[in-house]
Design a protein around this motif. Structure first.
Motif, PDB file in Angstrom:
ATOM      1  N   ALA A  72       0.840  -1.205   0.000  1.00 13.67           N
ATOM      2  CA  ALA A  72       0.000   0.000   0.000  1.00 13.67           C
ATOM      3  C   ALA A  72       0.872   1.251   0.000  1.00 13.67           C
ATOM      4  O   ALA A  72       0.562   2.241  -0.685  1.00 13.67           O
ATOM      5  CB  ALA A  72      -0.922  -0.013   1.209  1.00 13.67           C
ATOM      6  N   ARG A  73       1.959   1.220   0.740  1.00 11.50           N
ATOM      7  CA  ARG A  73       2.882   2.366   0.751  1.00 11.50           C
ATOM      8  C   ARG A  73       3.481   2.579  -0.631  1.00 11.50           C
ATOM      9  O   ARG A  73       3.581   3.716  -1.115  1.00 11.50           O
ATOM     10  CB  ARG A  73       3.999   2.141   1.764  1.00 11.50           C
ATOM     11  CG  ARG A  73       5.038   3.260   1.782  1.00 11.50           C
ATOM     12  CD  ARG A  73       6.203   2.932   2.696  1.00 11.50           C
ATOM     13  NE  ARG A  73       7.159   4.022   2.754  1.00 11.50           N
ATOM     14  CZ  ARG A  73       8.179   4.172   1.897  1.00 11.50           C
ATOM     15  NH1 ARG A  73       8.365   3.281   0.925  1.00 11.50           N
ATOM     16  NH2 ARG A  73       8.995   5.203   2.024  1.00 11.50           N
ATOM     17  N   GLN A  74       3.862   1.495  -1.288  1.00  7.81           N
ATOM     18  CA  GLN A  74       4.444   1.612  -2.627  1.00  7.81           C
ATOM     19  C   GLN A  74       3.431   2.151  -3.628  1.00  7.81           C
ATOM     20  O   GLN A  74       3.805   2.761  -4.624  1.00  7.81           O
ATOM     21  CB  GLN A  74       4.981   0.249  -3.073  1.00  7.81           C
ATOM     22  CG  GLN A  74       6.200  -0.197  -2.272  1.00  7.81           C
ATOM     23  CD  GLN A  74       6.588  -1.640  -2.515  1.00  7.81           C
ATOM     24  OE1 GLN A  74       5.791  -2.442  -3.024  1.00  7.81           O
ATOM     25  NE2 GLN A  74       7.805  -1.990  -2.141  1.00  7.81           N
ATOM     26  N   ALA A  75       2.138   1.939  -3.328  1.00  6.26           N
ATOM     27  CA  ALA A  75       1.074   2.460  -4.196  1.00  6.26           C
ATOM     28  C   ALA A  75       0.691   3.890  -3.840  1.00  6.26           C
ATOM     29  O   ALA A  75      -0.184   4.475  -4.472  1.00  6.26           O
ATOM     30  CB  ALA A  75      -0.156   1.557  -4.105  1.00  6.26           C
ATOM     31  N   GLY A  76       1.364   4.454  -2.800  1.00  5.62           N
ATOM     32  CA  GLY A  76       1.132   5.857  -2.476  1.00  5.62           C
ATOM     33  C   GLY A  76       0.421   6.133  -1.168  1.00  5.62           C
ATOM     34  O   GLY A  76       0.158   7.297  -0.847  1.00  5.62           O
ATOM     35  N   ASP A  77       0.079   5.104  -0.418  1.00  9.92           N
ATOM     36  CA  ASP A  77      -0.620   5.294   0.854  1.00  9.92           C
ATOM     37  C   ASP A  77       0.384   5.767   1.911  1.00  9.92           C
ATOM     38  O   ASP A  77       1.251   5.010   2.342  1.00  9.92           O
ATOM     39  CB  ASP A  77      -1.276   3.984   1.291  1.00  9.92           C
ATOM     40  CG  ASP A  77      -2.145   4.144   2.538  1.00  9.92           C
ATOM     41  OD1 ASP A  77      -2.114   5.228   3.155  1.00  9.92           O
ATOM     42  OD2 ASP A  77      -2.851   3.177   2.888  1.00  9.92           O
TER      43      ASP A  77
END
Length: 199
Positions: free
Chosen positions: A170-175
């Protein structure tokens, strides 16, 4: 009928192989032990547990890690954030795999491979492998049923590791709130699981 003479094969041009250069310098040792560790009756146990966890951290290949004793009361471990002097300090009688994984993750933080902060360190250590999750993380908020345990079951270790990998994705997707997302999703999962067991 006259037979034609057999064709003569042209000799192949042989290209010389490029000379390969091999680095034959001294191999760096994996560990550098402090005097306290060297004279400790727990030295072999420390080495065995460090070696097991290090298999899951290929980023540390070729690096000599200093190993010392964590002497401060209440401190289970400590990892250096100096990339030039990688080291971990451990408490031999409370030497969980997860504690070692957490301290190794600090060494990756020092190299810019993992975001800074203790909660991020816990998350990346959880995501490394369920085999390393034998005790609960100390900085992430856990459901009460998990946080009170000293040891984590294999099933719960797999759940924690899977949720940690999901939060990192999710972090890699921008979260940007991926840590809170992990804590929230985990609370929902264990809350639903607990209700399901009562039904």
């Amino acid at each position: 009928m006259a037979r034609s003479a057999p064709a003569v094969a042209k000799p192949r041009r042989v290209r010389p192989l490029e000379q390969l250069a091999f680095e034959l310098g001294p191999v760096r040792p994996r560990w550098s032990y402090s005097r306290r560790v060297l004279v400790s009756p727990h030295r072999e146990r420390i080495r065995e547990r460090l070696e097991f966890v290090r298999r899951f951290f290929p980023e540390l290949d070729g690096i000599t890690v200093r190993v010392g004793m964590a002497l401060k009361r209440g401190v289970l471990g400590w990892g250096s954030l100096d990339p030039e002097r990688p080291g971990v300090w451990v408490r031999p009688r409370r030497l969980d795999y997860f504690t070692i994984a957490h301290e190794f993750t600090h060494l990756l933080q020092a190299r810019g491979m993992v975001p800074h902060g203790e909660r991020a360190c816990d998350l990346w250590a959880l995501a490394r492998s369920p085999l390393l999750v034998d005790s609960p993380p100390g900085y992430l908020k856990l459901p009460r049923s998990l946080g009170r345990r000293k040891q984590i079951s294999a099933g719960d270790a797999a759940t924690l590791s899977a949720h940690a990998r999901g939060a990192i994705a999710a972090r890699q997707a921008g979260d940007r709130r991926y840590l809170a997302r992990f804590e929230r999703d985990l609370a929902r999962f264990f809350g639903a699981d607990r209700r399901g067991r009562r039904d």
